[in-house]
Design a protein around this motif. Sequence first.
Motif, PDB file in Angstrom:
ATOM      1  N   GLY A 293      -0.286  11.650  38.656  1.00  0.00           N
ATOM      2  CA  GLY A 293       1.046  10.839  37.978  1.00  0.00           C
ATOM      3  C   GLY A 293       1.433   9.563  38.275  1.00  0.00           C
ATOM      4  O   GLY A 293       1.856   8.602  37.936  1.00  0.00           O
ATOM      5  N   THR A 294       0.962   9.322  39.735  1.00  0.00           N
ATOM      6  CA  THR A 294       1.283   7.868  40.315  1.00  0.00           C
ATOM      7  C   THR A 294       0.206   7.005  40.120  1.00  0.00           C
ATOM      8  O   THR A 294       0.522   5.895  40.371  1.00  0.00           O
ATOM      9  CB  THR A 294       1.408   8.161  42.070  1.00  0.00           C
ATOM     10  OG1 THR A 294       0.178   8.798  42.501  1.00  0.00           O
ATOM     11  CG2 THR A 294       2.650   9.244  42.416  1.00  0.00           C
ATOM     12  N   ILE A 295      -0.755   7.358  39.677  1.00  0.00           N
ATOM     13  CA  ILE A 295      -2.011   6.383  39.322  1.00  0.00           C
ATOM     14  C   ILE A 295      -2.328   6.327  38.014  1.00  0.00           C
ATOM     15  O   ILE A 295      -3.210   5.711  37.636  1.00  0.00           O
ATOM     16  CB  ILE A 295      -3.265   6.674  40.194  1.00  0.00           C
ATOM     17  CG1 ILE A 295      -3.657   7.949  40.045  1.00  0.00           C
ATOM     18  CG2 ILE A 295      -2.763   6.283  41.709  1.00  0.00           C
ATOM     19  CD1 ILE A 295      -5.010   8.137  40.915  1.00  0.00           C
ATOM     20  N   SER A 296      -1.645   7.290  37.107  1.00  0.00           N
ATOM     21  CA  SER A 296      -2.091   7.342  35.599  1.00  0.00           C
ATOM     22  C   SER A 296      -1.151   7.785  34.980  1.00  0.00           C
ATOM     23  O   SER A 296      -0.299   8.408  35.305  1.00  0.00           O
ATOM     24  CB  SER A 296      -3.350   8.240  35.453  1.00  0.00           C
ATOM     25  OG  SER A 296      -3.590   8.206  34.203  1.00  0.00           O
ATOM     26  N   SER A 297      -0.883   7.281  33.680  1.00  0.00           N
ATOM     27  CA  SER A 297      -0.037   7.470  32.632  1.00  0.00           C
ATOM     28  C   SER A 297      -0.194   8.998  31.920  1.00  0.00           C
ATOM     29  O   SER A 297       0.339   9.708  31.177  1.00  0.00           O
ATOM     30  CB  SER A 297       0.361   6.630  31.629  1.00  0.00           C
ATOM     31  OG  SER A 297      -1.015   6.173  31.137  1.00  0.00           O
ATOM     32  N   SER A 298      -1.671   9.411  32.136  1.00  0.00           N
ATOM     33  CA  SER A 298      -2.232  10.656  31.520  1.00  0.00           C
ATOM     34  C   SER A 298      -2.938  11.424  32.715  1.00  0.00           C
ATOM     35  O   SER A 298      -4.091  11.512  32.829  1.00  0.00           O
ATOM     36  CB  SER A 298      -3.051  10.236  30.256  1.00  0.00           C
ATOM     37  OG  SER A 298      -4.052   9.397  30.474  1.00  0.00           O
ATOM     38  N   PRO A 299      -2.033  11.888  33.771  1.00  0.00           N
ATOM     39  CA  PRO A 299      -2.410  12.533  34.691  1.00  0.00           C
ATOM     40  C   PRO A 299      -3.398  13.922  34.392  1.00  0.00           C
ATOM     41  O   PRO A 299      -4.349  14.029  35.150  1.00  0.00           O
ATOM     42  CB  PRO A 299      -1.052  13.031  35.403  1.00  0.00           C
ATOM     43  CG  PRO A 299      -0.047  12.966  34.487  1.00  0.00           C
ATOM     44  CD  PRO A 299      -0.401  11.850  33.410  1.00  0.00           C
ATOM     45  N   ASP A 300      -2.995  14.583  33.149  1.00  0.00           N
ATOM     46  CA  ASP A 300      -3.685  15.434  32.800  1.00  0.00           C
ATOM     47  C   ASP A 300      -5.212  15.206  32.651  1.00  0.00           C
ATOM     48  O   ASP A 300      -6.009  15.890  33.118  1.00  0.00           O
ATOM     49  CB  ASP A 300      -3.095  16.067  31.388  1.00  0.00           C
ATOM     50  CG  ASP A 300      -3.003  17.444  31.528  1.00  0.00           C
ATOM     51  OD1 ASP A 300      -3.098  18.263  32.332  1.00  0.00           O
ATOM     52  OD2 ASP A 300      -2.016  18.122  30.660  1.00  0.00           O
ATOM     53  N   THR A 301      -5.294  14.047  31.755  1.00  0.00           N
ATOM     54  CA  THR A 301      -6.618  13.780  31.565  1.00  0.00           C
ATOM     55  C   THR A 301      -7.581  13.325  32.924  1.00  0.00           C
ATOM     56  O   THR A 301      -8.642  13.578  32.995  1.00  0.00           O
ATOM     57  CB  THR A 301      -6.667  12.629  30.604  1.00  0.00           C
ATOM     58  OG1 THR A 301      -5.882  12.658  29.547  1.00  0.00           O
ATOM     59  CG2 THR A 301      -8.162  12.386  30.038  1.00  0.00           C
ATOM     60  N   LEU A 302      -6.731  12.636  33.489  1.00  0.00           N
ATOM     61  CA  LEU A 302      -7.595  12.166  34.943  1.00  0.00           C
ATOM     62  C   LEU A 302      -7.763  13.565  35.639  1.00  0.00           C
ATOM     63  O   LEU A 302      -9.096  13.594  36.041  1.00  0.00           O
ATOM     64  CB  LEU A 302      -6.653  11.387  35.840  1.00  0.00           C
ATOM     65  CG  LEU A 302      -7.106  10.573  36.866  1.00  0.00           C
ATOM     66  CD1 LEU A 302      -8.248   9.631  36.384  1.00  0.00           C
ATOM     67  CD2 LEU A 302      -6.218   9.631  37.389  1.00  0.00           C
ATOM     68  N   LEU A 303      -6.967  14.587  35.796  1.00  0.00           N
ATOM     69  CA  LEU A 303      -7.163  15.634  36.543  1.00  0.00           C
ATOM     70  C   LEU A 303      -8.537  16.535  36.023  1.00  0.00           C
ATOM     71  O   LEU A 303      -9.303  16.880  36.528  1.00  0.00           O
ATOM     72  CB  LEU A 303      -6.239  16.391  36.759  1.00  0.00           C
ATOM     73  CG  LEU A 303      -6.250  17.914  37.337  1.00  0.00           C
ATOM     74  CD1 LEU A 303      -6.817  17.776  38.643  1.00  0.00           C
ATOM     75  CD2 LEU A 303      -5.096  18.852  37.217  1.00  0.00           C
TER      76      LEU A 303
END
Length: 384
Positions: A293-303
């Motif tokens: 969440g600190t590097i993306s507004s969609s932390p879920d997608t990034l994860l």
Amino acid sequence: MSIPTVGPRRRKHIAGLLVLSVSILLLLRNLCWTPPASFSTEVPGQSQEDCPLTVILAAVQRDNLTVLAQQSGIRLGDDLVIYVADDPNAPIPMNKGDEAMVYLSYLIDNYDALPELMVFMHAGRTSWHNNAILHFKSEPMVRRLRRSFVRDQGFVNLLCDESFRCANLFKATDQGYPSYILTRERHGKGSLESQYDKFQEIWDAIFPSQPIPLSLGCPDGAQFALTRQTARGVPLDRLKALRQWIIDTQLKSFQAGGVFERTWHMIFQGTSNSVACYIPHECFCSLYGICFGTISSSPDTLLNEATSSGNEIYEMSRKLGRMRYLGDQSPSSVIDSELAGISKNEIGPGKAGLLEYMAMLEANITRQTLDLDALVGKASIQTM
Ligand SMILES: *[C@@H]1O[C@H](CO)[C@@H](O)[C@H](O)[C@H]1NC(C)=O
Ligand SMILES: *[C@@H]1O[C@H](CO)[C@@H](O)[C@H](O)[C@H]1NC(C)=O
């Protein structure tokens, strides 16, 4: 509590049990977890992360204890306790119930002098019980564990992995639950009804006179962190009764262990907390300080992407290992066809193209590992 000697690597080796301490810092230990003075509004800070923990590992004789100690992830001030469950001299009454027997025996035998913070794990250092974005390794889980978060929670499962997101969430039917959700194997050849009866029987043994919750579930793996306070919320007699149930039950060893894998969270946090279903990216942030969440507004997608990459790296490494093995065998049509299968026909008969393919795989593993580690590093709120 007995006062351990202060010094470099204290090592005590009893048959079946290895205790390893890394320079015990007594002062640190005693100060640890001290609540802030009442006149202070200061939030406990970084120093809380320095609180020592004890890792309790359930191992077997084929595990290499040296490797377990090297890859434990513990740091200065921490302790490592390894139980070798199939060693006849191990301090457990019986080798039954897999890791549950070890965990319960540790808690029972140390009940009056439990460490402030404990981590219960399997000996397997790389395993599906662990998290894909950390290369399925145990070591970074222990090393990164945010100790203050564990202290606040009291109990927390170590598996945050996206692939396990609420994977084992069960809802009761009119009859309750079938027993296999606890035992992993249908019980006997009995009717569906007997499955439900069996569940009730196991439930009553583990949670006497407590109603069965309408839904239950938790991440798999039976690896968790626990505070002394939460552990001692369970009376010693109850822990002993649970262990006795493992000894007495007609269930097979792995089935008895499986029951605990699905119930530890309720044993420590109560049956009203029957669903321990974490949001993966929040879990990674709270537990391991990896905050997408600190590097993306969609932390879920990034994860999600990071998890796929972790899975791919693992799969490629497995393939590479197998190819190395096959490459060393004398040529045969069986080997040719396995290599063709693994490489989707990129490797021809007589190992033609094997070396090039292995080099490409290796390059891909290296590149993808660097990318994944860089991403995890970027998302990390603490330096590791
Ligand atoms: C354990 O692993 C270490 C380090 O890889 C190795 O040197 C040692 O021979 C192993 N011990 C056994 C008993 O296999
Ligand atoms: C390796 O990476 C290249 C470039 O991304 C890709 O074309 C190739 O299919 C990959 N090979 C394997 C075996 O993963």
